[in-house]
Every structure is written in structure tokens, then in C-alpha cells.
Design a protein around this motif. Structure first.
Motif, short mmCIF file in Angstrom:
data_model
loop_
_atom_site.label_atom_id
_atom_site.label_comp_id
_atom_site.label_asym_id
_atom_site.label_seq_id
_atom_site.Cartn_x
_atom_site.Cartn_y
_atom_site.Cartn_z
N UNK A 134 24.25 -50.71 -10.82
CA UNK A 134 23.30 -49.62 -10.55
C UNK A 134 22.59 -49.77 -9.21
N UNK A 135 22.87 -50.83 -8.46
CA UNK A 135 22.21 -51.03 -7.18
C UNK A 135 23.18 -51.76 -6.25
N UNK A 136 22.91 -51.66 -4.95
CA UNK A 136 23.77 -52.31 -3.97
C UNK A 136 22.94 -52.73 -2.76
N UNK A 137 23.37 -53.81 -2.12
CA UNK A 137 22.71 -54.30 -0.92
C UNK A 137 23.45 -53.82 0.32
N UNK A 138 22.68 -53.55 1.38
CA UNK A 138 23.28 -53.09 2.64
C UNK A 138 22.34 -53.42 3.79
N UNK A 142 18.13 -53.03 -0.23
CA UNK A 142 18.80 -52.85 -1.52
C UNK A 142 18.41 -51.47 -2.05
N UNK A 143 19.41 -50.70 -2.50
CA UNK A 143 19.19 -49.33 -2.96
C UNK A 143 19.62 -49.17 -4.42
N UNK A 144 18.93 -48.27 -5.10
CA UNK A 144 19.35 -47.87 -6.45
C UNK A 144 20.34 -46.72 -6.31
N UNK A 175 24.19 -42.71 -0.34
CA UNK A 175 23.87 -41.32 -0.70
C UNK A 175 22.39 -41.10 -0.38
N UNK A 176 22.03 -40.00 0.27
CA UNK A 176 20.62 -39.78 0.62
C UNK A 176 19.70 -39.72 -0.59
N UNK A 177 20.28 -39.50 -1.78
CA UNK A 177 19.45 -39.43 -2.99
C UNK A 177 19.11 -40.80 -3.54
N UNK A 178 19.78 -41.85 -3.07
CA UNK A 178 19.47 -43.20 -3.51
C UNK A 178 18.08 -43.60 -2.99
N UNK A 239 15.31 -47.00 -13.04
CA UNK A 239 15.68 -48.39 -12.76
C UNK A 239 15.39 -49.30 -13.95
N UNK A 240 14.33 -48.99 -14.70
CA UNK A 240 13.98 -49.83 -15.85
C UNK A 240 14.98 -49.65 -16.99
#
Length: 470
Positions: A134-138, A142-144, A175-178, A239-240
Motif C-alpha cells: 500500500x506504500x512505496x519509497x521514491x 514515501x507515498x501511500x 499518481x498525483x492522488x497519492x 492508511x490505518x
């Protein structure tokens, strides 16, 4: 439990049933300590203080968590502009908020966690989200991944195609919505070490970590202003709950979402950016703290409260009427205990914290009590005043509560001296009335009134009191 509350997620008023019998767990999104608090900030504090008091009155053990956001973009920017350390800036205004809460009689929370004290819990939550997909680092951020969570938008009603987080698009954002969970280190900003590089937490992450740490994976009520529904609470919930699959600390998260309306001026939300701020110290130069609290709590918590000087003055006068009845009864009877609330009052609060109806019930009882005083029926007046004390106490404005009573010995001495002077004038007025010298009697009455002294003729003779607010 007979309490019913409006739940933002289900968009309906529904029964409040505690997760654990006899207990209530509540998380309130507290202050982002970027500057002086204004009345729009503390309205939610007052509204949810009433909720807390009512839950406690109904026999529940309330665990009440109110966080402090002490690391955030606005705090860093304002501190930098002022040439002050960010931590000192945050601590300064955290104290200002606590002074405001205390001045208005808002009970201190069971615990008041700061975001910067819970970095470990935030890193743990991020890792869980990454592991669950559900999340990724870049590039250190880190983004959801919003599209990875099908229920996104359930709280606010936003359609996924209309989502806009209101934050800049990072270079590595897919994605801009993240939305951002962790922000990569920038020169001059505070940072903490993580597996993805040094940086600091995103706003939404902070509350999820603190709520989960203190209240567990599922708790009863999540509170805040309606401006927090999106994106803050929407992102918290996503996120929870996304982390909850197999992770005991985050499961259902909040079972009930309760939001207050705004304080508005000219139809616009009160905010620093609009320049229509009324700071707590400035307002308290016009009315007493209990009068401001009465005003902020007098409208239904979900309604907009349109501020005006006239509305504030009217609320203060209404409170003084209630206060005057209680004080007069105490002065004549010697003591007014705390009694029991009325059935009408309880029904009003059980119906989604219907404070306006509850206040109508209190004013109705005050009218009955004043009639009893006028008729010399002191026993009935005391009984009613005891009820009024109980109901005002639940609203946090009992006139005889020690929070509102001065312990200043010099003030007591001044009142004793004033009693001698006023007593002499009342004797002169009584003699003039007996001799039918109405000119002298009226002259004494008018002089006392001009000095802020109210005279009430009773079967036991004239009695005096200072006008409420003097």
C-alpha cells in the motif's frame, strides 16, 4: 447507553455503543502549534469537552487522547521567517493553546502526545504499509498508494477521480492522488533516520501512529473539525485500515467519526490566511472566559457558528442571567449543592449532543427558580438552582465550580468593604421609602445601579449583588 451521535462515515445519527463496556476511547486531533489560537481553534476543544463530560456523567471511564502536531510545514516556515528554532516556536504556541484550553475550562486530556515523540511508531507503520503493497519509497520520500486501497473516499464521499491532496507532486510520485507518508530530508529542516533515508513525517501519518499506539487498532470515537474530513481523516482512515490486515495495532481504527462545524465571519471559515482571526486573549478582553465558553458551546456542534460582536454579547448576557440566579440563591440560602439534571436535559444531550435544546431546558428551570425566589420559596429555589448547577457543570460553565471562583484574598477584602458601603446606602434607601421620600430612594437606587450594583427587594429586606461580569 442511550447516546446517539452523527457519524460522518455512515452519514447518519446512530447509537453509540462502546467497544469495551464501561469505557470510552476518544481521539481528538489537537492543535498544529504554528501560532496563537483563535476561537475557531478552540471551538472543537469545547464541543468535545462537553462530549467527554457527558460520557463520564453517564458512568463511562473515558480515555481521551488529544495530540499536538509539533512538526509540520507551516511551523517550519514560520519559525524560519522569525529566525527562531522550530522546536522553540512549537513549544511557545503549544503553551499558548494550553493556556486557552485551561482558561475556557477544557479538561486536560488523559494523554497529550507530541508527534515528534512517536517517530518509532510512524516508521513501523510505514514499513507495514510498504510490506502490504500500500506504500512505496521514491527518492527518500514515501507515498501511500491511493489506488491500492479500494475503500478510499468512504469517509468524505470523494470520488477517486476528483481527489486532490493539496500537496506538491514529488518526483517519484506514481499518481498525483497519492499522499506523502514520509518527507525526504531538506537542508535546514529537522530529520530522523529511517530505512528510506533521513527525513520527517507527513501530517496524516502522525495521527494514525499516535491513535494506534494509545488506543489500539480499534477505538470508539475520532473527533475533529469538519475541515479535517478531507484529506486528513480520509488519509488517516485509509492508511490505518490498510495496515490492519494481520497487524493487530491497526484494524478497524475509529468506529465513529464526529466533526464540528466552523466558526465563520461573513460566511467564511475563520483562519489566519483570511486575516479574520479573533485570538483568545483579545476576545477575553471583552468577555469572561466562562462567557466565551458558553458562546462557543451554545450552537449545535455540527452547525456553523457565525461570529459577531452582538452574538457574543447576547450569549454573555444569557449566561449572566443563569449565573445571577445561582448566585442569588446561594447568597440567600447559604449553600447550593450540585443536584441532578432533568430528563429534558438528558434527552437533549443524548440526541447528538443537542446543546441548544439543553440550554433551553436550563433557562426554563432558571425562570421557575426566579419565580420561587420572588415568592420567598427558598427551598424550591435551592432545588432548582442545584439542578441548574448540575446541567451547567456538564456544559462546563457551573458558576460555582472552583475553576470560575476567584481565590484572591484582596478581592474578598474589597467585597467586604463594599458590603459596608452599600449596606449604608440601602439603610438610607429603606428609611427614605418608609418616609415616602421617593426622590431620595430613587437617587440611591440609581447611584448604585450606575456603580454596577443590583438591588433586589425581598420579603427579608433589600439584597444587593454585583452585576454579573463586574
Amino acid at each position: 447507553m442511550t447516546l446517539r451521535l452523527y457519524d460522518t462515515e455512515s452519514r447518519a445519527v446512530r447509537d453509540f455503543e462502546p467497544l469495551v463496556p464501561g469505557q470510552a476511547s476518544v481521539y481528538l486531533c489537537g492543535a498544529t502549534v504554528q501560532g496563537e489560537p483563535h476561537i475557531g481553534h478552540v471551538r472543537s476543544g469545547v464541543a468535545f469537552d462537553v462530549l467527554r463530560r457527558w460520557l463520564s456523567t453517564k458512568g463511562l471511564d473515558v480515555l481521551f487522547v488529544r495530540n499536538v502536531t509539533d512538526i509540520e510545514d507551516k511551523i517550519l516556515r514560520k519559525a524560519a521567517e522569525a529566525g527562531r528554532p522550530w522546536w522553540e516556536w512549537a513549544a511557545t504556541y503549544e503553551r499558548a493553546f494550553n493556556r486557552a484550553y485551561d482558561a475556557l475550562g477544557v479538561l486536560p486530556p488523559s494523554v497529550e502526545p507530541r508527534a515528534t515523540g512517536h517517530i518509532t511508531q510512524m516508521v513501523e507503520l510505514i514499513q507495514r504499509l510498504i510490506d502490504a503493497g500500500h506504500a512505496y519509497a521514491a527518492d527518500g520520500d514515501v507515498y501511500f498508494d491511493v489506488l491500492s486501497y479500494p475503500e478510499y473516499g468512504a469517509l468524505s464521499g470523494h470520488r477517486i477521480e476528483d481527489v486532490h491532496q493539496g500537496e506538491s507532486a514529488g518526483l517519484g510520485k506514481r499518481d498525483p492522488r497519492d499522499f506523502t507518508l514520509w518527507k525526504a530530508e531538506k537542508p535546514g529542516e529537522p530529520s530522523w533516520p529511517t530505512p528510506w533515508g533521513r527525513g520527517r513525517p507527513g501530517w496524516h501519518l502522525e495521527c494514525s501512529a499516535m491513535a494506534g499506539f494509545y488506543l489500539g487498532g480499534t477505538f470508539d470515537i475520532h473527533c475533529g473539525g469538519m475541515d479535517l474530513v478531507f484529506p486528513h481523516h480520509e488519509n488517516e482512515m485509509a492508511q490505518s485500515r490498510a495496515a490492519g490486515d494481520g497487524f493487530a495495532r491497526y484494524r478497524r481504527f475509529a468506529r465513529h467519526y464526529v466533526h464540528t462545524g466552523w466558526v465563520t465571519m461573513g460566511g467564511e471559515k475563520m483562519s489566519k490566511s483570511l486575516g479574520n482571526v479573533l485570538s483568545i486573549p483579545n476576545v477575553l478582553a471583552r468577555v469572561r472566559p466562562q462567557e466565551l465558553r458558553y458562546y462557543l458551546g451554545s450552537a449545535h456542534y455540527r452547525s456553523m457558528l457565525e461570529y459577531s460582536d452582538d452574538a457574543l454579547a447576547e450569549a454573555a448576557a444569557a449566561y449572566r442571567g443563569l449565573e445571577s440566579f445561582v448566585l442569588k440563591t446561594r447568597d440567600r440560602a447559604g449553600e447550593v449543592p450540585v443536584g441532578e439534571w432533568t430528563e429534558g436535559f438528558a434527552e437533549a444531550l443524548d440526541d447528538d449532543l443537542g446543546v441548544p435544546k439543553a440550554l433551553a431546558e436550563i433557562h426554563r428551570k432558571r425562570s421557575e427558580g426566579n419565580k420561587a425566589l420572588d415568592n420567598g420559596d427558598l427551598d424550591t429555589a435551592v432545588q432548582i438552582a442545584a439542578q441548574v448547577r448540575s446541567m451547567l457543570g456538564i456544559l462546563g460553565v457551573d458558576p460555582l465550580d472552583e475553576h470560575w471562583c476567584s481565590t484572591d484574598d484582596s478581592g474578598s477584602a474589597a467585597l467586604a468593604a463594599l458590603d459596608v458601603l452599600v449596606g449604608a446606602d440601602l439603610e438610607r434607601r429603606t428609611t427614605a421609602r418608609a418616609e415616602k421620600n421617593w426622590a431620595v430612594a430613587d437617587e440611591v437606587r440609581d447611584r448604585l445601579a450606575a456603580a454596577g450594583v443590583e438591588v433586589t427587594d425581598t420579603p427579608n429586606g433589600p439584597e444587593w449583588s454585583l452585576k454579573a461580569g463586574q
